[in-house]
Design a protein around this motif. Structure first.
Motif, PDB file in Angstrom:
ATOM      1  N   GLY A  78      -7.222  55.398  26.858  1.00 13.57           N
ATOM      2  CA  GLY A  78      -8.681  55.360  26.890  1.00 13.57           C
ATOM      3  C   GLY A  78      -9.205  54.715  28.144  1.00 13.57           C
ATOM      4  N   ASP A  79     -10.551  54.682  28.256  1.00 14.06           N
ATOM      5  CA  ASP A  79     -11.219  54.119  29.421  1.00 14.06           C
ATOM      6  C   ASP A  79     -11.097  52.603  29.387  1.00 14.06           C
ATOM      7  N   GLY A  80     -10.302  52.057  30.293  1.00 12.39           N
ATOM      8  CA  GLY A  80     -10.129  50.619  30.354  1.00 12.39           C
ATOM      9  C   GLY A  80      -9.103  50.069  29.392  1.00 12.39           C
ATOM     10  N   GLY A  81      -8.351  50.953  28.693  1.00  8.61           N
ATOM     11  CA  GLY A  81      -7.355  50.507  27.737  1.00  8.61           C
ATOM     12  C   GLY A  81      -6.044  50.140  28.397  1.00  8.61           C
ATOM     13  N   ALA A  82      -5.053  49.897  27.556  1.00  2.00           N
ATOM     14  CA  ALA A  82      -3.741  49.488  28.065  1.00  2.00           C
ATOM     15  C   ALA A  82      -3.085  50.633  28.836  1.00  2.00           C
ATOM     16  N   ILE A  83      -2.298  50.280  29.829  1.00  2.00           N
ATOM     17  CA  ILE A  83      -1.584  51.260  30.644  1.00  2.00           C
ATOM     18  C   ILE A  83      -0.226  51.510  29.996  1.00  2.00           C
ATOM     19  N   SER A  84       0.004  52.756  29.630  1.00  3.81           N
ATOM     20  CA  SER A  84       1.251  53.101  28.943  1.00  3.81           C
ATOM     21  C   SER A  84       2.391  53.332  29.916  1.00  3.81           C
ATOM     22  N   ALA A  85       2.089  54.022  31.029  1.00  2.89           N
ATOM     23  CA  ALA A  85       3.149  54.362  31.977  1.00  2.89           C
ATOM     24  C   ALA A  85       2.529  54.685  33.317  1.00  2.89           C
ATOM     25  N   ALA A  86       3.348  54.598  34.352  1.00  5.64           N
ATOM     26  CA  ALA A  86       2.890  54.929  35.706  1.00  5.64           C
ATOM     27  C   ALA A  86       4.092  55.289  36.563  1.00  5.64           C
ATOM     28  N   THR A  87       3.857  56.188  37.497  1.00  2.94           N
ATOM     29  CA  THR A  87       4.869  56.537  38.493  1.00  2.94           C
ATOM     30  C   THR A  87       4.334  56.098  39.843  1.00  2.94           C
ATOM     31  N   MET A  88       5.101  55.294  40.573  1.00  5.49           N
ATOM     32  CA  MET A  88       4.576  54.683  41.793  1.00  5.49           C
ATOM     33  C   MET A  88       5.708  54.366  42.759  1.00  5.49           C
ATOM     34  N   SER A  89       5.322  54.215  43.997  1.00  7.27           N
ATOM     35  CA  SER A  89       6.229  53.620  44.977  1.00  7.27           C
ATOM     36  C   SER A  89       5.585  52.336  45.477  1.00  7.27           C
ATOM     37  N   LEU A  90       6.412  51.357  45.861  1.00  9.03           N
ATOM     38  CA  LEU A  90       5.945  50.026  46.251  1.00  9.03           C
ATOM     39  C   LEU A  90       6.216  49.781  47.725  1.00  9.03           C
ATOM     40  N   HIS A  91       5.223  49.254  48.431  1.00  7.41           N
ATOM     41  CA  HIS A  91       5.379  48.817  49.825  1.00  7.41           C
ATOM     42  C   HIS A  91       5.163  47.293  49.854  1.00  7.41           C
ATOM     43  N   PHE A  92       6.078  46.581  50.503  1.00  8.80           N
ATOM     44  CA  PHE A  92       5.953  45.123  50.524  1.00  8.80           C
ATOM     45  C   PHE A  92       6.566  44.587  51.806  1.00  8.80           C
ATOM     46  N   ARG A  93       6.322  43.299  52.051  1.00  4.17           N
ATOM     47  CA  ARG A  93       6.912  42.607  53.207  1.00  4.17           C
ATOM     48  C   ARG A  93       8.075  41.777  52.695  1.00  4.17           C
ATOM     49  N   ALA A  94       9.236  42.007  53.232  1.00  4.87           N
ATOM     50  CA  ALA A  94      10.435  41.318  52.743  1.00  4.87           C
ATOM     51  C   ALA A  94      10.326  39.808  52.898  1.00  4.87           C
ATOM     52  N   SER A  95       9.640  39.345  53.938  1.00  8.00           N
ATOM     53  CA  SER A  95       9.553  37.898  54.187  1.00  8.00           C
ATOM     54  C   SER A  95       8.800  37.171  53.082  1.00  8.00           C
ATOM     55  N   GLU A  96       7.831  37.857  52.435  1.00  4.59           N
ATOM     56  CA  GLU A  96       7.063  37.205  51.385  1.00  4.59           C
ATOM     57  C   GLU A  96       7.885  37.011  50.110  1.00  4.59           C
ATOM     58  N   TRP A  97       8.970  37.767  49.985  1.00  7.81           N
ATOM     59  CA  TRP A  97       9.782  37.682  48.772  1.00  7.81           C
ATOM     60  C   TRP A  97      11.103  36.937  49.023  1.00  7.81           C
ATOM     61  N   ASP A  98      11.229  36.360  50.204  1.00  9.99           N
ATOM     62  CA  ASP A  98      12.453  35.614  50.538  1.00  9.99           C
ATOM     63  C   ASP A  98      12.392  34.253  49.849  1.00  9.99           C
ATOM     64  N   PRO A  99      13.283  33.958  48.920  1.00 15.63           N
ATOM     65  CA  PRO A  99      13.219  32.668  48.197  1.00 15.63           C
ATOM     66  C   PRO A  99      13.385  31.475  49.111  1.00 15.63           C
ATOM     67  N   ALA A 100      13.957  31.679  50.282  1.00 11.66           N
ATOM     68  CA  ALA A 100      14.108  30.560  51.210  1.00 11.66           C
ATOM     69  C   ALA A 100      12.757  30.192  51.785  1.00 11.66           C
TER      70      ALA A 100
END
Length: 602
Positions: free
Chosen positions: A580-602
């Motif tokens: 529905g409009d504004g309801g829960a999201i059941s599923a999605a197909t996506m690709s993700l773009h990110f910066r590796a440095s932001e996810w570096d635990p160090a």
């Protein structure tokens, strides 16, 4: 043998092509304003084949309708002035002014209570009548209308034959030589044929003479028309009249009211009788039984059915207000009634030009003004909505709110809002909404086509179909995504509520990436770091048109999100399924773009 067949086919092909070219040339010289507008329609339609929509996909149909309305009105004005012998400069200047007036009325009119379908129909049907307004006689009008319709039909049949023949030849070449055109090229061929060549050839077939007398009985086409109207249509109209009169006797005997369906039955019958009276005009002097009976009774057989229709329309309007169908049922009663009354005026009696002009004039008048279809429906339905609303305050008070009105009240309110939407009059209920909902609906009206959905949701009116409790989109077209500093990207992930999709690390992709949906949140883990992103809010900001666009025309949506931990993520959404409009999201197909440095635990 084969060479002779090929030569004969080439000769016929050249003849058809030459005929089409002559027709187009005649149209361009005689109707230059209309020709330019037809060229514009064809150009815009061909651009749409390539998924280029001017000004945009939602407004393109309105633009095409405006151009068509302008083109038709230019033809009407040109023929009317041409029949009066006015100079070409005056004809073309007046045609341009008419095209601008009608085109702008169709484009901007819905904001001011104009109902474009009625205006477009009126100017189209007025084409053969225009040269005979206050000039000529009925028989010349009949003859001109016959040859105009025959010419237009033959023009489009010629274009259809030409296009199908050309397609067959091209397919034969593809089969024999493995060389052919793409599907898009075929689309361009057909679109050009029916938006450019066909209309121009049809214009070229519109008769240039307005004084042609009625053909003699030896004319085969006229003889065919005589058989059709005299021995098929006239008996059909007489039998229908008998059935309707028997139904009227039943109503009197049982003291019951007319059934709802009587409206469309009588409207069809009235239009059939009026059209038949025009078509049968040259043959009224004949003494064949069906023609003689119709000539003597065509006025009488309309009276009782029109009374039935008037009663049925009055009952429905009193109970449920005016809707577009009821408005035009009442307009049909008025048109037929006026034609019947005109038969009492000796000067107008039997004039088929008057019989044709009365319905067209009323149809044109119904397209605008406070008496028009849109304004009348708007006033009627808004008054009923406000009268049944929870509050009874003055305009500007919030009398329409989401409340537990009960099933019957919800159905009535939904039906009346649909009637307003059909007439383009939803803005009339805005003053009766609470300020927040009013602002959201008004904003959506200027942005896309979601205003009605927002209004229905704001008033707590669920859709009647359970199929609409889930909404989704799938993007099937290609998109080039700007990396904009992001140095890593995943292949497409299918993410569903309660499930985890993970990019398994390998030699070429050493960083493991996993994603899942938890409520409104998209949870992403890159390596050992995890962050949450508000996916539901981002999807809520997408235009409503995204969920209504066919997959082959929709590009993936690109969302830039910032997580609870401050990390940034670029999502390329290929598919979303939402409850529905504004309801829960059941599923999605996506690709993700990110910066590796932001996810570096160090």
């Amino acid at each position: 043998m084969a060479s002779r067949i090929f030569e004969a086919g080439s000769v016929r092909f050249r003849r058809v092509t030459a005929g089409l070219a002559r027709g187009a040339g005649t149209a361009a010289a005689r109707f230059p304003v209309t020709t330019l507008l037809i060229v514009a329609i064809s150009l815009l339609s061909n651009l749409a084949v390539r998924d280029y929509f001017v000004p945009n996909e939602a407004d393109l149909p309105w633009l095409l309708a405006s151009l068509y309305g302008g083109a038709a009105s230019a033809v009407v004005v040109t023929l009317a002035l041409e029949a009066r012998g006015l100079a070409s400069l005056i004809r073309h200047g007046s045609a341009l002014a008419a095209a601008l007036a009608v085109g702008l009325a169709i484009w901007f009119g819905p904001r001011f209570g104009v109902y474009p379908p009625a205006l477009i129909a009126a100017v189209t049907l007025a084409v053969p009548l225009a040269p005979f307004i206050r000039r000529g006689d009925g028989m010349r009008f009949w003859t001109y209308t016959l040859w105009t319709n025959v010419g237009v039909v033959l023009a489009f049949l010629s274009v259809l034959l030409f296009t199908l023949g050309l397609s067959a030849i091209l397919e034969m070449i593809r089969f024999l030589f493995a060389v052919g055109l793409s599907n898009t090229a075929y689309e361009h061929i057909f679109v050009t044929a029916f938006t450019l060549i066909g209309p121009l050839f049809a214009l070229g077939r519109v008769p240039a003479g307005f004084e042609e007398a009625m053909p003699g009985p030896e004319d085969r086409l006229v003889a065919g028309v005589r058989i059709m109207v005299g021995w098929i249509a006239a008996p059909l109209a007489l039998v229908t009249a008998l059935v309707l009169h028997l139904y009227a006797v039943k109503i009197l005997a049982t003291a019951s009211l007319p059934a709802n369906e009587i409206g469309w039955i009588v409207t069809f019958f009235a239009l059939l009788v009026l059209a038949l009276r025009i078509a049968i005009a040259p043959f009224l002097a004949e003494e064949t039984l069906p023609i003689r009976l119709f000539r003597r009774s065509f006025v009488a057989i309309l009276v009782v059915p029109l009374v039935l229709l008037a009663i049925a329309a009055t009952i429905r309007i009193a109970a449920e207000g005016v809707t577009l169908p009821r408005y035009y049922l009442a307009l049909g009663v008025l048109a037929a009634g006026v034609v019947v009354l005109m038969q009492a005026v000796k000067r107008l009696r039997g004039d088929i030009r008057v019989m044709a002009s009365v319905p067209l004039l009323l149809l044109a008048l119904s397209s605008f003004g406070p008496w028009g279809a849109a304004s009348t429906v708007g006033r009627s339905q808004t008054a009923l909505i406000v009268a049944e609303a929870d509050g009874t305050g003055a305009e500007g008070d919030a009398t329409l709110v989401a409340a537990d009105r009960g099933g019957n009240a919800d159905r009535r309110l939904r039906s009346r809002l649909y009637a307003l939407e059909d007439a383009g009059q939803i803005h009339r209920v805005l003053p009766y909404l609470d300020p927040a909902l009013r602002e959201r609906v008004a904003e959506a009206q200027g942005r896309d086509n979601s205003a009605f959905d927002i209004l229905m949701a704001g008033l707590g009116l669920s859709r009647p179909s359970t199929l609409q409790s889930v909404r989704s989109f799938t993007a099937g077209s290609t998109l080039v995504v700007d990396t904009d500093g992001y140095d890593r990207a995943t292949t497409e992930l299918f993410v569903a509520a309660g499930e985890v999709d993970e990019n398994v690390p390998g030699a070429r992709s050493p960083i493991p990436v996993a994603a899942r949906i938890e409520g409104d949140q998209l949870v992403v883990r890159v390596g050992t770091a995890e962050d949450r992103f508000d996916l539901a809010a981002a999807i809520a900001d997408l235009p409503e048109a995204v969920f209504a666009t066919p997959p082959e025309r929709l590009a993936p949506s690109v969302l830039d999100l910032q997580g609870a931990g401050g990390r940034r993520l670029r999502l390329v959404l290929r598919q979303v399924i939402q409850e529905g409009d504004g309801g829960a999201i059941s599923a999605a197909t996506m690709s993700l773009h990110f910066r590796a440095s932001e996810w570096d635990p160090a």
